[in-house]
Design a protein around this motif. Structure first.
Motif, PDB file in Angstrom:
ATOM      1  N   GLN A 178      -2.110   2.941  -4.294  1.00 44.22           N
ATOM      2  CA  GLN A 178      -2.874   4.037  -3.701  1.00 44.22           C
ATOM      3  C   GLN A 178      -3.847   4.646  -4.705  1.00 44.22           C
ATOM      4  O   GLN A 178      -4.978   4.993  -4.360  1.00 44.22           O
ATOM      5  N   SER A 179      -3.419   4.767  -5.962  1.00 45.44           N
ATOM      6  CA  SER A 179      -4.323   5.255  -7.004  1.00 45.44           C
ATOM      7  C   SER A 179      -5.492   4.309  -7.187  1.00 45.44           C
ATOM      8  O   SER A 179      -6.650   4.730  -7.337  1.00 45.44           O
ATOM      9  N   GLY A 238      -4.437   9.844 -11.170  1.00 43.64           N
ATOM     10  CA  GLY A 238      -3.443   8.915 -10.662  1.00 43.64           C
ATOM     11  C   GLY A 238      -3.467   7.585 -11.391  1.00 43.64           C
ATOM     12  O   GLY A 238      -2.416   7.033 -11.746  1.00 43.64           O
ATOM     13  N   ILE A 239      -4.657   7.075 -11.650  1.00 44.96           N
ATOM     14  CA  ILE A 239      -4.759   5.776 -12.319  1.00 44.96           C
ATOM     15  C   ILE A 239      -4.400   5.893 -13.794  1.00 44.96           C
ATOM     16  O   ILE A 239      -3.881   4.948 -14.398  1.00 44.96           O
ATOM     17  N   THR A 240      -4.635   7.063 -14.390  1.00 43.52           N
ATOM     18  CA  THR A 240      -4.228   7.288 -15.776  1.00 43.52           C
ATOM     19  C   THR A 240      -2.705   7.279 -15.881  1.00 43.52           C
ATOM     20  O   THR A 240      -2.137   6.633 -16.767  1.00 43.52           O
ATOM     21  N   ILE A 241      -2.052   7.996 -14.970  1.00 41.66           N
ATOM     22  CA  ILE A 241      -0.587   8.006 -14.955  1.00 41.66           C
ATOM     23  C   ILE A 241      -0.046   6.607 -14.682  1.00 41.66           C
ATOM     24  O   ILE A 241       0.943   6.174 -15.288  1.00 41.66           O
ATOM     25  N   PHE A 301       0.812  -1.218   0.000  1.00 40.94           N
ATOM     26  CA  PHE A 301       0.000   0.000   0.000  1.00 40.94           C
ATOM     27  C   PHE A 301       0.845   1.268   0.000  1.00 40.94           C
ATOM     28  O   PHE A 301       0.303   2.373   0.099  1.00 40.94           O
ATOM     29  N   CYS A 302       2.162   1.120  -0.144  1.00 38.32           N
ATOM     30  CA  CYS A 302       3.035   2.282  -0.240  1.00 38.32           C
ATOM     31  C   CYS A 302       3.321   2.666  -1.691  1.00 38.32           C
ATOM     32  O   CYS A 302       3.961   3.688  -1.948  1.00 38.32           O
ATOM     33  N   TYR A 303       2.844   1.865  -2.637  1.00 38.04           N
ATOM     34  CA  TYR A 303       3.069   2.145  -4.043  1.00 38.04           C
ATOM     35  C   TYR A 303       2.028   3.127  -4.574  1.00 38.04           C
ATOM     36  O   TYR A 303       0.851   3.044  -4.230  1.00 38.04           O
ATOM     37  N   PHE A 304       2.458   4.038  -5.437  1.00 37.29           N
ATOM     38  CA  PHE A 304       1.552   4.993  -6.075  1.00 37.29           C
ATOM     39  C   PHE A 304       0.458   4.262  -6.840  1.00 37.29           C
ATOM     40  O   PHE A 304      -0.707   4.657  -6.817  1.00 37.29           O
ATOM     41  N   LEU A 336       1.964  14.907  -4.677  1.00 38.95           N
ATOM     42  CA  LEU A 336       2.990  15.601  -3.898  1.00 38.95           C
ATOM     43  C   LEU A 336       3.189  14.934  -2.535  1.00 38.95           C
ATOM     44  O   LEU A 336       4.323  14.750  -2.075  1.00 38.95           O
ATOM     45  N   GLY A 337       2.081  14.573  -1.907  1.00 35.01           N
ATOM     46  CA  GLY A 337       2.170  13.886  -0.623  1.00 35.01           C
ATOM     47  C   GLY A 337       2.819  12.523  -0.760  1.00 35.01           C
ATOM     48  O   GLY A 337       3.616  12.112   0.101  1.00 35.01           O
ATOM     49  N   TRP A 338       2.496  11.818  -1.863  1.00 35.31           N
ATOM     50  CA  TRP A 338       3.080  10.487  -2.059  1.00 35.31           C
ATOM     51  C   TRP A 338       4.591  10.578  -2.265  1.00 35.31           C
ATOM     52  O   TRP A 338       5.350   9.790  -1.689  1.00 35.31           O
ATOM     53  N   VAL A 339       5.042  11.538  -3.064  1.00 39.32           N
ATOM     54  CA  VAL A 339       6.483  11.699  -3.303  1.00 39.32           C
ATOM     55  C   VAL A 339       7.213  11.998  -1.993  1.00 39.32           C
ATOM     56  O   VAL A 339       8.255  11.405  -1.694  1.00 39.32           O
TER      57      VAL A 339
END
Length: 216
Positions: free
Chosen positions: A54-55, A87-90, A48-51, A150-153
């Motif tokens: 989370q997306s 997020g899911i598109t990226i 659950f730490c992966y972008f 930004l928060g995830w980075v």
């Protein structure tokens, strides 16, 4: 009458795909033999730490809420809805252009990978294009949605410094150094906001259907 049913079915299917993907991924990850993470709980937490994950979670929660009741207009929901969509598109675009060739998965791992990186992104984007809901975006909502990447980075870099593990190669400070990693983070942020801005503009041009009972 048919359109509301199709919309809710699409949102429910998307949420279900996320749920199945997460369950499979958690089961697969819990069984891994890792020198970095020595317990099942640490392995599961790492998922659950992966972008990407989370997306998927944001998409799953927001589409489940829409499937249950589409009359949702709060600023928080709008921001999460847009953050999940972008997020899911990226996730889908970056994975297929950059990351797909870095691993060779089979079985359940390949199934989770397909759902998280391909099926859910397609369902989420197609669902938004077809069913919206429309007029939930704005420049303010786009700015609020930007808080997610930004928060995830920030989280990923702090966590990486503490445990010496980075979720993706493009933020691995040990290999790339901070200047290049910050450059990569800026590029991701710009891409996120550009896509969010595009969604805002497109949302204003797409026809406003009345499938949710005249929501404005």
């Amino acid at each position: 009458m048919l359109r509301p049913l199709l919309a809710r079915a699409c949102f429910a299917l998307t949420a279900l795909a996320v749920l199945i993907a997460l369950i499979v991924q958690v089961v697969v990850s819990a069984g891994l033999k890792s020198t970095q993470f020595s317990t099942v709980s640490s392995l599961v937490f790492n998922v659950f730490c992966y972008f990407t994950v989370q997306s998927n979670v944001i998409v799953g929660v927001t589409t489940a809420l829409l499937a249950v009741g589409p009359h949702r207009t709060s600023t928080a929901f709008r921001a999460f809805r847009l953050a999940g969509l972008i997020g899911i598109t990226i996730t889908g675009v970056v994975f297929h252009l950059v990351l797909a060739g870095l691993q060779d998965l089979k079985g359940a791992a390949a199934t989770a990978d397909l759902l998280l990186h391909t099926v859910v992104p397609v369902l989420a984007v197609v669902g938004w294009l077809l069913f919206g809901p429309r007029r939930l975006t704005s420049w303010r909502v786009a700015a609020l949605a930007l808080l997610f990447p930004l928060g995830w980075v920030a989280f990923a870099l702090v966590r990486g410094e503490l445990i010496h593990f980075y979720a993706y190669p493009f933020i691995d400070v040990r290999v790339l150094g901070y200047p290049r990693v910050f450059g990569n983070a800026v590029l991701v942020g710009l891409l996120f906001f550009a896509l969010a801005a595009g969604a805002v503009l497109l949302d204003r041009r797409l026809p406003k259907h009345s499938w949710i009972g005249g929501m404005r």
